[in-house]
Design an enzyme around this catalytic site. Structure first.
Site, short mmCIF file in Angstrom:
data_model
loop_
_atom_site.label_atom_id
_atom_site.label_comp_id
_atom_site.label_asym_id
_atom_site.label_seq_id
_atom_site.Cartn_x
_atom_site.Cartn_y
_atom_site.Cartn_z
N PHE A 99 0.83 -1.20 0.00
CA PHE A 99 0.00 0.00 0.00
C PHE A 99 0.87 1.25 0.00
CE2 PHE A 99 -2.29 3.28 2.54
CZ PHE A 99 -3.29 3.55 1.61
N GLN A 100 0.60 2.14 -0.94
CA GLN A 100 1.32 3.41 -1.11
C GLN A 100 2.82 3.19 -1.33
OE1 GLN A 100 0.14 6.22 2.01
NE2 GLN A 100 -1.56 6.88 0.70
#
Length: 563
Positions: free
Chosen positions: A111-112
């Site tokens: 994530f990210q």
């Protein structure tokens, strides 16, 4: 002393003398933000990461220090890329700290997660992914050294979350030595003498100065040389302010929207001293026709910039100030002997005739407010003592042409990349560097909307930045090209729907003015500049006013379109 990676970063910033950081928090940098209140660093919370990098850039240009921004991983990091490229093109010292996912997750599409090192490899001077906390302090020291030495530029340091949390003994290096990086600062003595010999013979010399003169703090040495030897001076957009704008030897800016005198002088000179400039296409026009009569001397700290675009007869790899100090020392005894240079009276008379016959001007006819007149009024009210930032487009060129810059670091603009949205956050950065100075962003109604959310930043921190919008209801520079070269096919350049900038300013807690009458321009600007708060002045100007002079793309500098 044992510190976590987050503490090492902040302690290192303190030791580098960093007093302000522009940033936006996120999960990958939350450990740094957890420690931030424990350090004497002023953090400016922007409203978009692009605002952070532009503000750090503006801070660096105005102050001469290294600008710093801090953002999270993924979209936080990618939102800075345009600003990083802006700083890279204009050689601005900025250090960007980005958070990264924990090292075990790198490469797993976490994530990210994004490969910001790979993304920015082509638009940073150097970048790092720090995987070992024991190397973090040394990397930070190296980053500041690289950003500020030689040809300045942006350096990115990517720090994974687990490295921020890891603990190690803190030792900050006092100095940095890099075997692979040793910029040449002092000029070759033989080359300096060769330049002095050329000056001694030149009858039509000209100094062509760029941003390197400003970044090396060489304006005083340049001014002494020009005035002592009576050599006319022109400059690039990035060089504005390196020579007093009211000096008789000043020709104005050269290039696509340069003055008639500067462009014709460069075309007729027999010697060009190109100092801290890079012969970009906006300056040279058609390269095969550029300065065919001149012997060209090119001084630059970056050897890759020499011979890159234009054939150079005398290359000098050196810091601009170091070169000018050496050249001035070389000229001193020659001045005493009267052998420094021949008389330039005929040359100066010719240059003055060009300037008198074809000044930078505009038509004063019609009831509409002329944007050039607005810039002239800003100069009249400030006496040239304000810091001017600009967006990009017609507003940028009018600010360059009709405001006189007397000192360096008072004109901040995106030159190489031409980044719309740059001016306002850059003004925030400049205002943070100089709280007591008047900082004015000369904007267009299109470009100001790119980073308009930073009004919240300016208001939140009580920054009295002034935004003067030259509102013509168009993306003006593109519309001008469409008018002149594309049969007036105004495709996608008319801004049919625009915000009420006065109401927008008030919604953010700033002051707002609108001006539609030429008689109200000076009075309104004077009142706005006196307010100790953030202000937008929306000035409705002549919709189809063009920037002149103009050299069409691909044409020689002598083929100028005039008013």
């Amino acid at each position: 002393m044992e510190l976590s990676g987050a503490q090492i970063l902040l302690e290192s910033l303190r030791r580098e003398g960093v007093d302000v950081v522009f940033g936006f928090p996120g999960g990958a940098v939350i450990d740094i933000y957890h420690q931030l209140p424990n350090y004497p660093i002023n953090h400016v919370l922007v409203r978009h990461e692009q605002g952070a990098i532009h503000a750090a850039d503006g801070y660096a240009r105005a102050s001469g220090k290294v600008g710093v921004c801090l953002v999270t991983s993924g979209p936080g990091a990618t939102n800075t890329v345009t600003g990083i490229a802006t700083a890279y093109m204009d050689s601005i010292p900025v250090v960007i700290f980005t958070g990264q996912v924990p090292t075990p997750l790198i490469g797993n599409d976490a994530f990210q997660e994004v490969d910001i090192v790979g993304i920015t490899r082509s638009c940073t001077k150097h970048n790092y992914l720090v995987k070992d906390v024991t190397k973090l302090a040394h990397t930070i020291k190296e980053a500041f050294y690289l950003a500020s030495s030689g040809r300045p530029g942006p350096v990115l340091v990517d720090i994974p979350k687990d490295v921020q949390q890891a603990v190690t003994e803190y030792k900050y290096p006092k100095t940095i030595k890099m075997r692979s990086y040793n910029p040449t600062i002092e000029p070759n003595v033989k080359q300096v003498r060769k330049v002095a010999d050329l000056i001694a013979k030149a009858k039509k010399p000209i100094i062509y100065a760029g941003g390197g003169v400003i970044s090396s703090n060489a304006h005083e040495e340049l001014t002494w040389l020009a005035r002592t030897l009576k050599i006319p001076v022109t400059a690039t957009l990035m060089g504005l302010g390196c020579f007093p704008g009211d000096d008789p030897l000043w020709l104005g800016m050269l290039g696509m929207h340069g003055t008639f005198a500067a462009n014709h002088a460069i075309n007729n000179a027999d010697l060009i001293l190109a100092i801290g400039s890079r012969f970009d296409d906006r300056v040279t026009g058609k390269i095969s026709e550029f300065a065919k009569k001149a012997t060209i001397v090119h001084i630059d700290v970056d050897p890759t910039s020499i011979q890159k675009n234009v054939l150079v007869h005398v290359p000098v790899v050196s810091d601009c100030r170091a070169f000018l100090l050496a050249l001035n020392r070389e000229m001193a005894p020659r001045l005493d002997e009267g052998t420094a240079t021949p008389s330039h009276d005929k040359w100066l008379t010719q240059v003055e005739e060009w300037a008198t016959e074809h000044p930078v001007t505009y038509s004063h006819e019609g009831p509409a407010i002329k944007p050039q007149a607005v810039v002239e009024t800003i100069y009249k009210l400030t006496g040239g003592k304000a810091i001017i930032t600009t967006e990009v487009g017609q507003n940028q060129m009018w600010a360059a042409q009709f405001y006189r810059y007397h000192t360096p670091r008072t004109f901040l603009s995106s030159g190489g990349l031409g980044t719309m949205g740059y001016g306002f956050p850059a003004a925030i950065g400049a205002q943070m560097a100089f709280p007591d100075k008047l900082v004015i962003d000369v904007a267009g109604d299109g470009s100001i909307q790119m980073c308009i959310q930073e009004l919240a930043t300016a208001v939140c921190y009580g920054l009295p930045v002034k935004i003067v919008i030259l509102n013509n209801g168009y993306l003006g520079m593109v519309r001008q090209w469409q008018e002149l070269f594309y049969a007036k096919n105004y495709c996608a350049t008319c801004l049919d729907v625009a915000p009420d900038f006065v109401k927008l300013a008030e919604a953010y807690g700033a002051a707002g003015y609108r001006v539609t009458d030429p008689a109200e321009v000076e009075k309104t600007l004077k009142e706005a500049f006196a307010l100790p708060r953030t202000v937008i002045v929306d000035i409705v100007v002549d919709r189809e006013e063009n920037v002149y002079p103009m050299v069409p793309a691909g044409k020689p500098l002598t083929e100028m379109l005039l008013v």
